[in-house]
Design a protein around this motif. Structure first.
Motif, PDB file in Angstrom:
ATOM      1  N   LEU A   1       0.787  -1.202  -0.166  1.00 14.87           N
ATOM      2  CA  LEU A   1       0.036   0.151   0.059  1.00 14.87           C
ATOM      3  C   LEU A   1       0.975   1.197   0.111  1.00 14.87           C
ATOM      4  N   PRO A   2       1.479   1.512  -1.122  1.00 12.13           N
ATOM      5  CA  PRO A   2       2.479   2.539  -1.242  1.00 12.13           C
ATOM      6  C   PRO A   2       1.690   3.983  -1.146  1.00 12.13           C
ATOM      7  N   ASP A   3       0.487   4.126  -1.151  1.00 14.50           N
ATOM      8  CA  ASP A   3      -0.205   5.543  -1.344  1.00 14.50           C
ATOM      9  C   ASP A   3      -0.545   5.869   0.176  1.00 14.50           C
ATOM     10  N   VAL A   4      -0.476   5.102   1.020  1.00 13.80           N
ATOM     11  CA  VAL A   4      -0.857   5.039   2.336  1.00 13.80           C
ATOM     12  C   VAL A   4      -0.041   5.785   3.414  1.00 13.80           C
ATOM     13  N   ALA A   5      -0.252   7.286   3.959  1.00 13.23           N
ATOM     14  CA  ALA A   5       0.681   7.778   4.529  1.00 13.23           C
ATOM     15  C   ALA A   5       0.678   7.217   5.934  1.00 13.23           C
ATOM     16  N   VAL A   6       1.806   7.010   6.533  1.00 20.64           N
ATOM     17  CA  VAL A   6       1.799   6.602   7.750  1.00 20.64           C
ATOM     18  C   VAL A   6       2.455   7.632   8.812  1.00 20.64           C
ATOM     19  N   LEU A   7       1.677   8.111   9.622  1.00 17.24           N
ATOM     20  CA  LEU A   7       2.001   9.162  10.769  1.00 17.24           C
ATOM     21  C   LEU A   7       2.092   8.892  12.047  1.00 17.24           C
ATOM     22  N   SER A   8       2.810   9.185  12.996  1.00 14.25           N
ATOM     23  CA  SER A   8       2.940   9.138  14.318  1.00 14.25           C
ATOM     24  C   SER A   8       2.198  10.147  15.124  1.00 14.25           C
ATOM     25  N   PHE A   9       1.587   9.995  16.426  1.00 10.35           N
ATOM     26  CA  PHE A   9       0.891  10.923  17.105  1.00 10.35           C
ATOM     27  C   PHE A   9       1.678  12.439  17.302  1.00 10.35           C
ATOM     28  N   ASN A  10       3.151  11.913  17.559  1.00 10.54           N
ATOM     29  CA  ASN A  10       3.995  13.162  17.431  1.00 10.54           C
ATOM     30  C   ASN A  10       4.113  14.085  16.127  1.00 10.54           C
ATOM     31  N   GLU A  11       3.754  13.593  15.102  1.00 13.27           N
ATOM     32  CA  GLU A  11       3.798  14.393  13.617  1.00 13.27           C
ATOM     33  C   GLU A  11       2.701  15.187  13.548  1.00 13.27           C
ATOM     34  N   LEU A  12       1.646  15.055  14.370  1.00 13.88           N
ATOM     35  CA  LEU A  12       0.198  15.991  14.165  1.00 13.88           C
ATOM     36  C   LEU A  12       0.406  17.039  14.984  1.00 13.88           C
ATOM     37  N   ASP A  13       0.051  18.336  14.681  1.00 14.39           N
ATOM     38  CA  ASP A  13      -0.230  19.324  15.596  1.00 14.39           C
ATOM     39  C   ASP A  13      -1.277  19.229  16.216  1.00 14.39           C
ATOM     40  N   ALA A  14      -1.025  19.705  17.614  1.00 12.20           N
ATOM     41  CA  ALA A  14      -2.014  19.803  18.692  1.00 12.20           C
ATOM     42  C   ALA A  14      -3.349  20.566  18.418  1.00 12.20           C
ATOM     43  N   SER A  15      -3.194  21.424  17.490  1.00 11.57           N
ATOM     44  CA  SER A  15      -4.436  22.217  17.114  1.00 11.57           C
ATOM     45  C   SER A  15      -5.232  21.436  16.323  1.00 11.57           C
ATOM     46  N   VAL A  16      -4.923  20.377  15.671  1.00  7.72           N
ATOM     47  CA  VAL A  16      -5.717  19.592  14.545  1.00  7.72           C
ATOM     48  C   VAL A  16      -6.473  18.687  15.249  1.00  7.72           C
ATOM     49  N   ASP A  17      -7.666  18.587  14.785  1.00  5.99           N
ATOM     50  CA  ASP A  17      -8.869  17.520  15.390  1.00  5.99           C
ATOM     51  C   ASP A  17      -8.528  16.153  14.452  1.00  5.99           C
ATOM     52  N   VAL A  18      -8.568  15.288  15.228  1.00  6.62           N
ATOM     53  CA  VAL A  18      -8.263  13.902  14.636  1.00  6.62           C
ATOM     54  C   VAL A  18      -9.402  13.117  14.913  1.00  6.62           C
ATOM     55  N   GLN A  19      -9.869  12.245  14.085  1.00  5.15           N
ATOM     56  CA  GLN A  19     -11.148  11.611  14.109  1.00  5.15           C
ATOM     57  C   GLN A  19     -10.810  10.237  13.281  1.00  5.15           C
ATOM     58  N   SER A  20     -11.250   9.031  14.162  1.00  2.00           N
ATOM     59  CA  SER A  20     -10.754   7.832  13.592  1.00  2.00           C
ATOM     60  C   SER A  20     -11.845   7.409  12.580  1.00  2.00           C
ATOM     61  N   GLY A  21     -11.206   7.117  11.644  1.00  2.00           N
ATOM     62  CA  GLY A  21     -12.011   6.584  10.269  1.00  2.00           C
ATOM     63  C   GLY A  21     -12.149   5.048  10.262  1.00  2.00           C
ATOM     64  N   GLY A  22     -11.547   4.292  11.248  1.00  2.00           N
ATOM     65  CA  GLY A  22     -11.460   2.899  11.301  1.00  2.00           C
ATOM     66  C   GLY A  22     -10.189   2.402  12.008  1.00  2.00           C
ATOM     67  N   VAL A  23     -10.292   0.974  12.478  1.00  2.00           N
ATOM     68  CA  VAL A  23      -9.623   0.436  13.225  1.00  2.00           C
ATOM     69  C   VAL A  23      -8.926  -0.886  12.670  1.00  2.00           C
ATOM     70  N   VAL A  24      -7.343  -1.088  12.683  1.00  2.00           N
ATOM     71  CA  VAL A  24      -7.146  -2.330  11.915  1.00  2.00           C
ATOM     72  C   VAL A  24      -6.870  -3.282  13.168  1.00  2.00           C
ATOM     73  N   ASN A  25      -7.752  -4.452  13.271  1.00  4.79           N
ATOM     74  CA  ASN A  25      -7.775  -5.489  14.421  1.00  4.79           C
ATOM     75  C   ASN A  25      -7.639  -6.757  13.833  1.00  4.79           C
ATOM     76  N   LEU A  26      -7.084  -7.577  14.384  1.00 10.75           N
ATOM     77  CA  LEU A  26      -6.909  -8.875  13.917  1.00 10.75           C
ATOM     78  C   LEU A  26      -7.780  -9.972  14.742  1.00 10.75           C
TER      79      LEU A  26
END
Length: 677
Positions: A652-677
């Motif tokens: 999946l080369p077009d999927v951007a992988v970010l960490s929590f420390n790479e997102l500015d604190a002022s931006v709202d983050v909403q979960s669009g799905g969870v990867v679970n086994l």
């Protein structure tokens, strides 16, 4: 000071002293001969320069020679009026050159002054004035042309700096010549006044003080005065001619004689016509054949010789070219040019030639320049020159993009059609040739020109073929940007940064990190489409963290966290929260438990079956987000972000992988799905 510097200073001081201290006639003769020699030297140098800047000292030299000539006039005037003698040189010009006839001498002198003052000096002054004005007016356009060539990669920074200095030098030169030409004009006026003063004052001194008869005084002082005027005006005429040659000289590959032979006599057949006209002039007019036919024969013979020489020169050049070609093939070094690999190549079939042909309205070259400029501003990377050429081995409407000699993308264009991309639903009234948009693989149609407006009204995105190519090329460069950054390119970026931040660069390179180590970090950023334009922040972070680790992957993670605001702006939408996919706690724990350490660094040793399950679950979540119109972003904890990226980058080369420390604190983050086994 050097000896030559002292010599120039002494010469200038001596010129000034000559106006005050009387000179012996022998020394005066010597200096007059020096004046003639200098004038002739200046004329010959002006004839052999290829462009005006090769004789940039000419305006200053013109002032010095004019001052030297006037000081000689003062010295000779003092000798004529005080002793009635001015040396052998002036006496020779007054008797031998003009035959001892004062009237003839005055007329010759006046003619020389008129030629110099009205014809040569006036024309040179006007040319210098216009050239200075046009050079100043053209400077902005020339500067823009240099910047365009530099941005297109046609020249390097050193060549651009040299061309800018040349433009500034031309402006300064013509500006100085505009003022220096006034010296020659004033010298001609001064020459006339000095001769009149010598004649009138000499006549008065000879009659009133020396007791000479009126006719004897008039003859003596007139001949000496005219001789003095001729001695000064002949060098002045030579330098005036040199002035005209310099200011009217256009840049060329040869000197004046070469250009005359190549351009004036470039058409030998025209000399035959001239010879014929001269022969008819002697045959049908009272001039006679004795005066015209020898000239006609000489011109005809010259045309014959030049025509024959041109044929021989053409044959010789052809033979030399063939011989050089054969020598190159036989040379053991001839294969060196074959191993060169262009960083980026764009090849196309013969039907797409109008794209790159300016005469047929093609603007591909201009689009490539804009792509390189845009890429430098967005990604901070200078894209190498893109080699554009046709390839008969391709299908007529096909094109190929290569990176370092290897094909990375291919597409097909129909120049007489437009590419219409579906808005998400198909309209049966839109008729075209089914295809796929080459940059992103979206379904599309090639529609004819008469169907274009209808497709736009139906909601289709319609673009022309050049825009399709430009978009595809831009996307390919963005995907493969990491392959274009080598150590040499990294060093160029570091050297450019050193000009404004020398302390930062000197502290980091090469004391703490080598160029190759910095290049690995930058390549890691470009591989994930992170811009390296903020090189100051990147280098500051490396300087702070390289004390703890030299692992390029870990250093990259520190740099990414420092670029959090930039990364956030890159992935957040125009409004609303950022939709992300997260990993369930058990998946993150599983990945952490399978991270292994070695001498080369850390790596993820995950069971292939577990990896396959993660691919499938993540692909399902990515599809759901894509359907909703969101860009797929996987958000993980900082300690596993790097390993997750390496795990999914091939699938999946077009999927951007970010960490929590790479997102500015002022931006709202909403979960669009969870990867679970």
């Amino acid at each position: 000071m050097k000896l030559k510097d002292l010599g120039v200073i002494g010469a200038v001081i001596g010129i000034v002293i000559m106006m005050v201290i009387p000179l012996p006639t022998g020394l005066l003769d010597f200096l007059i001969v020096i004046n003639l020699s200098i004038a002739l030297t200046i004329l010959l140098v002006a004839m052999n320069t290829k462009e005006p800047l090769q004789f940039a000292i000419f305006p200053s030299l013109l002032l010095l020679t004019t001052l030297f000539r006037l000081s000689l006039n003062v010295s000779s005037t003092r000798a004529i009026l005080s002793t009635g003698e001015a040396g052998n040189v002036i006496h020779t010009f007054g008797t031998f050159v003009i035959g001892g006839n004062a009237v003839v001498g005055i007329i010759v002198f006046l003619i020389l002054v008129i030629i110099q003052f009205i014809v040569i000096t006036k024309g040179s002054e006007r040319v210098a004035e216009v050239a200075a004005r046009f050079t100043l007016d053209a400077m902005p356009g020339k500067q823009i042309a240099i910047d365009a060539d530099l941005n297109a990669g046609l020249i390097n920074e050193k060549e651009a700096r040299a061309r800018r200095q040349k433009i500034e030098g031309e402006a300064d030169f013509y500006g100085a010549m505009d003022g220096a030409s006034k010296f020659v004009k004033g010298d001609a006026i001064a020459g006339i006044i000095i001769v009149i003063i010598n004649i009138v004052a000499g006549f008065i001194i000879g009659v009133a003080m020396r007791g000479e008869s009126a006719s004897e005084a008039m003859t003596t002082y007139t001949i000496l005065s005219v001789g003095d005027g001729l001695v000064s005006q002949i060098p002045a005429l030579l330098i005036s001619t040199a002035t005209g040659l310099v200011v009217t000289r256009a840049a060329s590959d040869g000197n004046l004689s070469d250009d005359l032979m190549k351009q004036l006599f470039a058409y030998p057949k025209m000399l035959y016509i001239v010879a014929g006209v001269m022969a008819m002039l002697g045959l049908f007019t009272p001039i006679g054949v004795i005066s015209t036919w020898p000239v006609a024969g000489l011109i005809a013979f010259g045309g014959f010789r030049m025509q024959r020489n041109m044929k021989l020169e053409t044959i010789r050049e052809f033979e030399e070219a063939e011989e050089n070609k054969q020598e190159e093939v036989r040379s053991p070094e001839s294969v060196i040019s074959l191993i060169h690999v262009d960083p980026i190549e764009f090849e196309f079939g013969y039907a797409l030639i109008p794209l790159a042909d300016v005469n047929q309205g093609g603007d591909l070259l201009d689009r490539v320049i804009m792509i390189r400029r845009q890429f430098a501003m967005e990604m901070g990377l200078i894209v190498p020159v893109i080699r554009i050429r046709d390839n008969i081995q391709l299908r007529p409407n096909e094109y190929v993009i290569k990176i370092k000699g290897n094909e990375v993308a291919r597409g097909e264009l129909l120049l007489d059609h437009y590419l219409a991309m579906s808005p998400g639903y198909d309209d049966e009234s839109i008729v075209g040739i089914p295809t796929k948009e080459p940059a992103f693989g979206l379904p599309a149609l090639w529609v004819a020109d008469n169907m274009r407006e209808q497709a736009e009204f139906a909601g289709y995105t319609v673009v022309d073929p050049p825009s399709v190519v430009a978009t595809h090329l831009t996307e390919v460069l963005r995907r493969h940007a990491s392959e274009l950054l080598g150590r040499q390119e990294t060093k160029q970026l570091i050297d450019s940064l050193r000009e404004n931040y020398p302390a930062l660069v000197d502290e980091l390179v090469p004391n703490q990190m080598a160029v190759g180590e910095i290049q690995k970090v930058l390549v890691n950023l470009l591989r994930e489409k992170i811009s390296i334009r903020d090189l100051v922040t990147i280098m500051e972070t490396l300087a702070d963290t390289v004390l703890y680790t030299k692992d390029p992957d870990i250093l990259t993670e520190y740099v990414r966290q420092s670029l959090a605001r930039q990364i956030t702006n890159q992935y957040k939408g125009p409004g609303g929260p950022v939709q992300v996919i997260t990993l369930s706690p058990n998946v993150e724990k599983l990945i952490v438990e399978n991270i292994q350490s070695s001498d080369q660094g850390t790596y993820l040793a995950l069971d292939p079956r577990v990896s396959q399950q993660i691919y499938q679950r993540l692909a399902e979540q990515v599809q759901q987000l894509t359907v909703m119109g969101h860009s797929p972003i996987l958000l993980t904890s900082p300690n596993i972000r790097m390993h997750m990226r390496k795990l999914i980058e091939r699938v999946l080369p077009d999927v951007a992988v970010l960490s929590f420390n790479e997102l500015d604190a002022s931006v709202d983050v909403q979960s669009g799905g969870v990867v679970n086994l």
